[in-house]
Design a protein around this motif. Sequence first.
Motif, PDB file in Angstrom:
ATOM      1  N   VAL A  94       6.751 101.889   2.458  1.00  0.00           N
ATOM      2  CA  VAL A  94       5.487 102.384   1.907  1.00  0.00           C
ATOM      3  C   VAL A  94       5.661 103.833   1.473  1.00  0.00           C
ATOM      4  O   VAL A  94       6.412 104.590   2.093  1.00  0.00           O
ATOM      5  N   GLU A  95       4.985 104.214   0.400  1.00  0.00           N
ATOM      6  CA  GLU A  95       5.103 105.576  -0.118  1.00  0.00           C
ATOM      7  C   GLU A  95       3.756 106.286  -0.127  1.00  0.00           C
ATOM      8  O   GLU A  95       2.692 105.666   0.010  1.00  0.00           O
ATOM      9  N   GLU A 144      -7.103 102.305  -8.248  1.00  0.00           N
ATOM     10  CA  GLU A 144      -7.922 101.468  -7.376  1.00  0.00           C
ATOM     11  C   GLU A 144      -7.219 101.247  -6.037  1.00  0.00           C
ATOM     12  O   GLU A 144      -7.850 101.305  -4.973  1.00  0.00           O
ATOM     13  N   ASP A 145      -5.899 101.015  -6.081  1.00  0.00           N
ATOM     14  CA  ASP A 145      -5.132 100.875  -4.833  1.00  0.00           C
ATOM     15  C   ASP A 145      -5.172 102.162  -4.026  1.00  0.00           C
ATOM     16  O   ASP A 145      -5.306 102.137  -2.794  1.00  0.00           O
ATOM     17  N   ARG A 197      -0.977 110.233   2.419  1.00  0.00           N
ATOM     18  CA  ARG A 197      -1.497 108.998   2.992  1.00  0.00           C
ATOM     19  C   ARG A 197      -0.769 107.792   2.405  1.00  0.00           C
ATOM     20  O   ARG A 197      -0.507 107.741   1.201  1.00  0.00           O
ATOM     21  N   PRO A 198      -0.429 106.798   3.225  1.00  0.00           N
ATOM     22  CA  PRO A 198       0.259 105.603   2.720  1.00  0.00           C
ATOM     23  C   PRO A 198      -0.593 104.892   1.667  1.00  0.00           C
ATOM     24  O   PRO A 198      -1.809 104.742   1.837  1.00  0.00           O
ATOM     25  N   ILE A 199       0.054 104.438   0.599  1.00  0.00           N
ATOM     26  CA  ILE A 199      -0.646 103.693  -0.445  1.00  0.00           C
ATOM     27  C   ILE A 199      -0.279 102.221  -0.311  1.00  0.00           C
ATOM     28  O   ILE A 199       0.890 101.838  -0.442  1.00  0.00           O
ATOM     29  N   LEU A 200      -1.281 101.398  -0.046  1.00  0.00           N
ATOM     30  CA  LEU A 200      -1.112  99.969   0.149  1.00  0.00           C
ATOM     31  C   LEU A 200      -1.708  99.204  -1.033  1.00  0.00           C
ATOM     32  O   LEU A 200      -2.496  99.754  -1.810  1.00  0.00           O
ATOM     33  N   LYS A 201      -1.337  97.937  -1.145  1.00  0.00           N
ATOM     34  CA  LYS A 201      -1.842  97.113  -2.234  1.00  0.00           C
ATOM     35  C   LYS A 201      -3.165  96.478  -1.828  1.00  0.00           C
ATOM     36  O   LYS A 201      -3.222  95.650  -0.910  1.00  0.00           O
ATOM     37  N   LYS A 202      -4.226  96.840  -2.513  1.00  0.00           N
ATOM     38  CA  LYS A 202      -5.564  96.372  -2.172  1.00  0.00           C
ATOM     39  C   LYS A 202      -5.653  94.855  -2.183  1.00  0.00           C
ATOM     40  O   LYS A 202      -6.222  94.241  -1.271  1.00  0.00           O
TER      41      LYS A 202
END
Length: 608
Positions: A94-95, A144-145, A197-202
């Motif tokens: 995760v980035e 949006e993600d 902050r970690p960016i996750l796939k919505k």
Amino acid sequence: MRTYFFTRLGQAACLTALMAASPIAAPIAAAEPQHGIAMYGRPALPPDFVSLPYVNPEAPKGGSILFGEPGGFDSLNPFILKGTAPWGLGLHTVETLMGRSIDEPFTLYGLLAESVETDEDRTWVEFTLRPEARFSDGSPVTIEDVMWSYETLGTTGHPRYQTAWSKVAKMEQTGEHSVRFTFDTADRELALLMGMRPILKKAQWEGKDFTASSLDVPVGSGPYVVDAFEPGRFISFKRNPDYWGKDLAFNKGQNNFDEIRYDYFGDGDIVLQAFTAGETTSQREYNAAKWASQYDFAAVTSGEVVKSEIPNQRPSGITGLVMNTRLPVFADWRVREAMILAFNFEFINQTMNGGTEPRISSYYSNSVLGMGAGPAEGKVAELLAPFATELPPGTIEGYALPEGSADRALDRKSHRKAVALLEEAGWTVEDGVLKNAEGAPFEFEILLAAGATETQTVVDIYVEALKNLGIFPRVTVVDSAQYKERTNNYEFGMAWYTRALSLSPGNEQYLYWGAKGVTEPGSRNWMGMNAPAAEAMIKAMVESRSQEDFISATRALDRVLTAGRYVIPVWFSKVSRIAHSAHLHYPERIPLYGDWPGFQPETWWYEE
């Protein structure tokens, strides 16, 4: 033994020089997109930098690195309070919008974001996303993600994300690839924290409970993907050949292994046995005596395994036995001081380390941020003065840990002081048992995680010493899942406590020492301290506009923490000891933070 030393300025001068890379009076131009952002001044690297200064930009790709870990895991969601996730999951897959350089106290450079901009007072910050950023499944990373990730983590994620989010007045999309955060609190660190902050796939989480522990693999945009795993036994990450960011200057020379694998074993001794048997290829050793005596096996002699000592210039942090002041027995500072006096550090250090390791003298010792000896002076004294009547003795006047005797388990001088303090606090020995005025014995539980063999030895020595005071604590050893559950809910009297601290402390300090942690589960305030002075010092830190004010506020906080007598500190090391396969290499240029964080395995590589 491979050893590298810094060739730059001394520790205090080094921090000052790095923090003052650009004068405070000449801040980054307001409302102009920048390639990076620093807590003070400008980033050390120019917009056209080709790689981070501490990597090998020509490092080859390929091979593997295999780690051994004690304990286990039962979840693949490291972003929530529930469950125990494997080390490395969030790190490798995760980035964040910005990436941190570990050669500067606190500077971020664009990662998922191509630019960052903010006003001079840092009342807002705006990030522009790289259009080419992709998740590991090939789908684009969208604003949006980003917005969903920030709101979800800030409201239902682990408590570590909630402090900064609570200071965001507004989050808004300002363009196809840009998002702005506006703050409702004066806090100059927030502009940087919003980039971390970690960016996750919505889409992955639609219709799912984000707060539930799960073995579903999170979809991230990082350089690695989960290849295989077995809960509690192992997890393997493979390098994504289609990783979108492999050509970024920030990533050059990093993420070099084809495989990163973590195998889990019963305890630390078995982890070492696995390494000596060749089942793992890198072993971090925290015990100086073991390093000197147990790393002489055949593979070391033949040169197949290399012993490396890697220096650092980061604070000592705090490690030791934390006392839970939520319990009446530890509410009185005199009792906590007696507990510290009963811990004969010199004898225990001699037993465990051959007396080679220095003691942690304060939370920020070994750095320019640490409190000085003797009375508080100057700005530090000014900051503490309004709280003088409520602070424990020694906070302003000066406090130092007691010195014991290395040649015997019981130091009589310290023992006499401990007895006197306990009597002052209302505890006396009756029939060999320490009791209060009502006749209730002094009872508490020491909670330990299974597999922590070195910690167990330290506690065994300490328990024997406490018997001389009429104190007979229960020692309870639980598995890693139970340990996390109980410490999250502060169900212990004492527990083994470690907090790594950086050269740029800020909002995370509220999570460590803030009053909310007294009752809210999942904070790192295991001691249950409720000290208005501590929160005032943290506020002064995050609002500081100069490095001088920041250092003074941190030194003042260090005094509040240390003189609060919440932790019985043990030792730290000025070098990190890593034994590793001769096929594993790391750059000769060692960054400011040394080997942690972001050094192994990120900058290492495999070569025959």
